[in-house]
Every structure is written in structure tokens, then in C-alpha cells.
Scaffold this active site. Sequence first.
Site, PDB file in Angstrom:
ATOM      1  N   LYS A  87       0.840  -1.207   0.000  1.00  0.00           N
ATOM      2  CA  LYS A  87       0.000   0.000   0.000  1.00  0.00           C
ATOM      3  C   LYS A  87       0.875   1.258   0.000  1.00  0.00           C
ATOM      4  O   LYS A  87       0.681   2.156  -0.827  1.00  0.00           O
ATOM      5  CB  LYS A  87      -0.941  -0.029   1.213  1.00  0.00           C
ATOM      6  CG  LYS A  87      -1.845   1.188   1.331  1.00  0.00           C
ATOM      7  CD  LYS A  87      -3.058   0.903   2.194  1.00  0.00           C
ATOM      8  CE  LYS A  87      -2.773   0.999   3.677  1.00  0.00           C
ATOM      9  NZ  LYS A  87      -2.615   2.373   4.173  1.00  0.00           N
ATOM     10  N   SER A  88       1.841   1.327   0.891  1.00  0.00           N
ATOM     11  CA  SER A  88       2.690   2.534   0.975  1.00  0.00           C
ATOM     12  C   SER A  88       3.436   2.761  -0.334  1.00  0.00           C
ATOM     13  O   SER A  88       3.524   3.891  -0.831  1.00  0.00           O
ATOM     14  CB  SER A  88       3.730   2.377   2.090  1.00  0.00           C
ATOM     15  OG  SER A  88       3.104   2.431   3.331  1.00  0.00           O
ATOM     16  N   GLN A 117       4.389   9.469   6.933  1.00  0.00           N
ATOM     17  CA  GLN A 117       3.504  10.251   6.068  1.00  0.00           C
ATOM     18  C   GLN A 117       3.909  11.717   6.076  1.00  0.00           C
ATOM     19  O   GLN A 117       3.990  12.358   5.022  1.00  0.00           O
ATOM     20  CB  GLN A 117       2.053  10.111   6.546  1.00  0.00           C
ATOM     21  CG  GLN A 117       1.504   8.709   6.355  1.00  0.00           C
ATOM     22  CD  GLN A 117       0.084   8.554   6.875  1.00  0.00           C
ATOM     23  OE1 GLN A 117      -0.453   9.451   7.511  1.00  0.00           O
ATOM     24  NE2 GLN A 117      -0.521   7.417   6.609  1.00  0.00           N
ATOM     25  N   ASP A 159       1.537  -0.705  11.870  1.00  0.00           N
ATOM     26  CA  ASP A 159       0.336  -1.298  11.274  1.00  0.00           C
ATOM     27  C   ASP A 159       0.121  -2.757  11.698  1.00  0.00           C
ATOM     28  O   ASP A 159      -0.896  -3.359  11.340  1.00  0.00           O
ATOM     29  CB  ASP A 159       0.412  -1.217   9.741  1.00  0.00           C
ATOM     30  CG  ASP A 159       0.252   0.223   9.258  1.00  0.00           C
ATOM     31  OD1 ASP A 159      -0.226   1.070  10.040  1.00  0.00           O
ATOM     32  OD2 ASP A 159       0.620   0.496   8.100  1.00  0.00           O
ATOM     33  N   ARG A 205      -7.704  -3.265   9.314  1.00  0.00           N
ATOM     34  CA  ARG A 205      -6.733  -4.164   9.966  1.00  0.00           C
ATOM     35  C   ARG A 205      -7.353  -4.899  11.165  1.00  0.00           C
ATOM     36  O   ARG A 205      -6.955  -6.004  11.496  1.00  0.00           O
ATOM     37  CB  ARG A 205      -5.472  -3.404  10.373  1.00  0.00           C
ATOM     38  CG  ARG A 205      -4.748  -2.844   9.154  1.00  0.00           C
ATOM     39  CD  ARG A 205      -3.300  -2.483   9.398  1.00  0.00           C
ATOM     40  NE  ARG A 205      -2.825  -1.598   8.354  1.00  0.00           N
ATOM     41  CZ  ARG A 205      -2.395  -1.990   7.158  1.00  0.00           C
ATOM     42  NH1 ARG A 205      -2.367  -3.267   6.850  1.00  0.00           N
ATOM     43  NH2 ARG A 205      -1.992  -1.107   6.260  1.00  0.00           N
TER      44      ARG A 205
HETATM   45  C1  S3P Z   1       2.261   5.024   6.086  1.00  0.00           C
HETATM   46  C2  S3P Z   1       2.806   5.356   7.294  1.00  0.00           C
HETATM   47  C3  S3P Z   1       2.229   4.969   8.574  1.00  0.00           C
HETATM   48  C4  S3P Z   1       1.253   3.801   8.410  1.00  0.00           C
HETATM   49  C5  S3P Z   1       0.309   3.990   7.259  1.00  0.00           C
HETATM   50  C6  S3P Z   1       1.073   4.158   5.970  1.00  0.00           C
HETATM   51  C7  S3P Z   1       2.899   5.518   4.857  1.00  0.00           C
HETATM   52  O1  S3P Z   1       1.553   6.090   9.128  1.00  0.00           O
HETATM   53  O2  S3P Z   1       0.514   3.612   9.601  1.00  0.00           O
HETATM   54  O3  S3P Z   1      -0.554   2.857   7.119  1.00  0.00           O
HETATM   55  O4  S3P Z   1       2.597   5.013   3.762  1.00  0.00           O
HETATM   56  O5  S3P Z   1       3.733   6.440   4.958  1.00  0.00           O
HETATM   57  P1  S3P Z   1       2.347   7.222   9.982  1.00  0.00           P
HETATM   58  O6  S3P Z   1       3.511   7.610   9.195  1.00  0.00           O
HETATM   59  O7  S3P Z   1       1.379   8.355  10.154  1.00  0.00           O
HETATM   60  O8  S3P Z   1       2.668   6.555  11.279  1.00  0.00           O
END
Ligand code: S3P
Length: 429
Positions: free
Chosen positions: A14-15, A161, A312, A388
Site C-alpha cells: 500500500k505505501s 507520512q 500497522d 486491519r
Molecule cells: C504510512 C505510514 C504509517 C502507516 C500507514 C502508511 C505511509 O503512518 O501507519 O498505514 O505510507 O507512509 P504514519 O507515518 O502516520 O505513522
Amino acid sequence: MLKLKGSIKISGDKSISHRALIFASLSTGKVKISNLLESDDVMRTLNILKELGIKIVKEKTQWTVYGNGTGGYLQPSQVLDCGNSGTTSRLMMGAVSSNPINCTFIGDNSLSKRSMSRLSIFLEKMGAEIKLTKKDFLPLHINGDINLIPMEHVMQKASAQVKSAIILAALNLRGKTRIIEKRNTRDHTERLMRYLKINFKKKILSKSSTSIELNGPYEIKPRDIIVASDPSSAAFFIVGALIIPKSMITLKNIALNKSRTAFIDVLKKMGGKIKVKKTKTISGEDVGNIQVSYSLLNAIEVKASSSPYLIDEYPILSIAASQAKGVTVMKGLSELRHKESDRIKSITKNLSKIGFKVISKKDDISIKGSNELQVIDQKKIKTYGDHRIAMSFAILSLLYKNKLIIDDESCISISYPDFKKHLKKLSTH
Ligand code: S3P
């Protein structure tokens, strides 16, 4: 009793999928993306990019993005709807902020309760004009500006993020941006930038802290991207195979990025029989196969310092803890309160309902587990719309002969639309 057997290729990460689409849109031409995760969250990013004037088409299983260069987004004619996706909202806020366009971001009920000021404070310091609802939430308006000020940012809170959003804003700015992470987070953005030959400096400041220096504006040459498979999605089947007697599975093509696989170290420490074999590197990410067999698990203490790398996986680790002998303590989970649901509450309430002794004190959870399976009556599991939570309890339900009734499974498509199909493929009697 049902067990998990066989081998599957897990869906795209996903990321990485969000980042593949966004970086492709900032490239100066045509980028083909393979193994893109076609989940609700990723489709939110894709549709927002289309709204910003980026042509994106699908042929068979491959997506082609016609990038418009950094600073190439056009004024959208509609609000940008992020649905349930925190990653879409944060990354796209960063990406649009250094373009001379005005954007309104909206999201669903859950996303509208999640903090956006954690990012907007950085963008506002650079000069972006942002109006948030109640100073913290969606809907929000951004007046983007190509003349934002490149500067140094110190991030106290661990968030991949937020880091990635500042990087995306900086790609279009003239001058030096420096980001200091006090606590390191997942590094897919940096890996993809290296793969795309975007010149930046990453320095290790201490064991847990790094700095990233960019000097924009950048011209990103188009390069095709293959998305590695998602370790967080693999985690559900990994725990399933560990806790269901006589199981043995192999999961293929999984991203083995160290900032994502800490849960494997935790499960191995609990006594999990897991073998990881790297096979290749694709688009900057190491990938490989993971073999798992049924194991008797023991409780452990999971330190707070690992939390950004396990963020996650706590829901499915809690399921593993419920089947491990002794009391597992997971510390420093404050960020879990700010995810798709308050995950401390979602985990505690549902496990307690089944009959487990779970204590949540501030940011810690302790779960008393057992290797011996208890007989239970039918129980209703509340997902709180959190994908999840839904998948974690769907895995636990296999052990209890499907006696756990998940109230709403539709949220699974947020991150893993093929979850049920893959689970069926691995299930045998
Ligand atoms: C993600 C970062 C994580 C994660 C999210 C995806 C990303 O969040 O929980 O599912 O793709 O950068 P945070 O960076 O806010 O912890």
C-alpha cells in the site's frame, strides 16, 4: 480442523503503491507501474491525481501514468476526496502545496477525525495558506504556492507520512530543504527517490535519528516501477499459520524493507518458525519469500522504541499474543489512537469480549494468552470500520471455527481487496 497450506503471491504494498503513483505523476513522461495495489485507499490517490490533470490508464494488469513534471498539477475543478486514506491526504497535501493551485481536501467520518495539523504546521511554516476545520481536521483548503520557503524541519513525532509529504513539497522548491527525524520511520520514499535517481542526502545522526537534505527543484526522469508485495498484508497469514495447528505456508514477493519487517523479529522472538529468503531487488526494495509453520508461541515484551516500525501490525500481533503462553506487553502505542480507529480500544474491546484478559493503560497493552484453545460461543466483533481490525479477527475466527462474527467486512477493501480470495486459496481441511 481447517489449516493454512500452500503458497501465494501477496498483493502490492500500500505505501509503495501510493508513492509509485505520486512520483510517476511528478516525472517528465510516461511511467508504467506493475503490481499496483488496487485497493480503495490507493484508488483515492489515483483519482485525485487524475483530478489534478494527470492522465492515468490501465492496460491489462499494468497502469501507465503520464507524468507532468514537478509543479505540473493543474487546478482541480472538484474537491479532492481522500475517503478513508490517511496516506492519500497527507502525501497529496504535501505534493499540491508547492503548486500554484487551490485545493479542498475531504475525507470520510474516520479520516475527518484524524489530525491534519501534524502536517499543516510544517507546510504553513514554509508559507502555504491552509484552512483546517476546527484547526486540525478535514475538510481543509490549501492555497499552494511555488514560492514556499525551503527550510529546516525538525520532526519530533515519528510519521513516515509527514516526512514524505514535506519531501514531496520540497521537490518543486528552489533551494535546500532539510528534514530531521528524531525517530526514524519507514523509508519507502527515500528508496524510490534513489531508484528514480533523485539526488538527495541522507545522514545518520544517531541510532534512531536521521536527516534528509534535498536541493530542488528536481526534474524526475520517467522510470517504470514494479511494486513489491505488502508485508503488512502478509502479516495476517503469517500469524494465521503460526497459530493454526498443522499449518505451513510460503508467501512470495514480499517487501523485506527493514522498516516494515520488525513484526517478523517479534514473532520469531515469541518462538515463531519463520524463514525469510531474499530473492531480488525491485524498484529499490528488497523482496523475498517467507515460509511459516505452526509454532507454540510464548509471551514477550515489545519495546516502545520499535513502535514506528510495527505501527500497522499491532492488531495482528495482538492476535498472536492471545495464543501465546503468558502475558505479552506492547509498549508505547500512543500513535495507535490516531489510526483508522482507536486501535488500542478496538483490540482491547474485541479480545475482552472473547474472554481474554487485556489491560490497556495509557499507551501500553498487556494481553494474557494461552497455547490451549478455549471453547467459545458465538461472539460479535466490532471492526469500527478499520480494515486491519477486520482482517486480524477474521484470522482468529479460523481457530474458533468461524464463531467470531465480524460486523462489517467491507472495510477490508481499503488495503487488501483480495484478502478473502487469498485466505480461501490457503485454507484446507
Ligand atoms: C504510512 C505510514 C504509517 C502507516 C500507514 C502508511 C505511509 O503512518 O501507519 O498505514 O505510507 O507512509 P504514519 O507515518 O502516520 O505513522
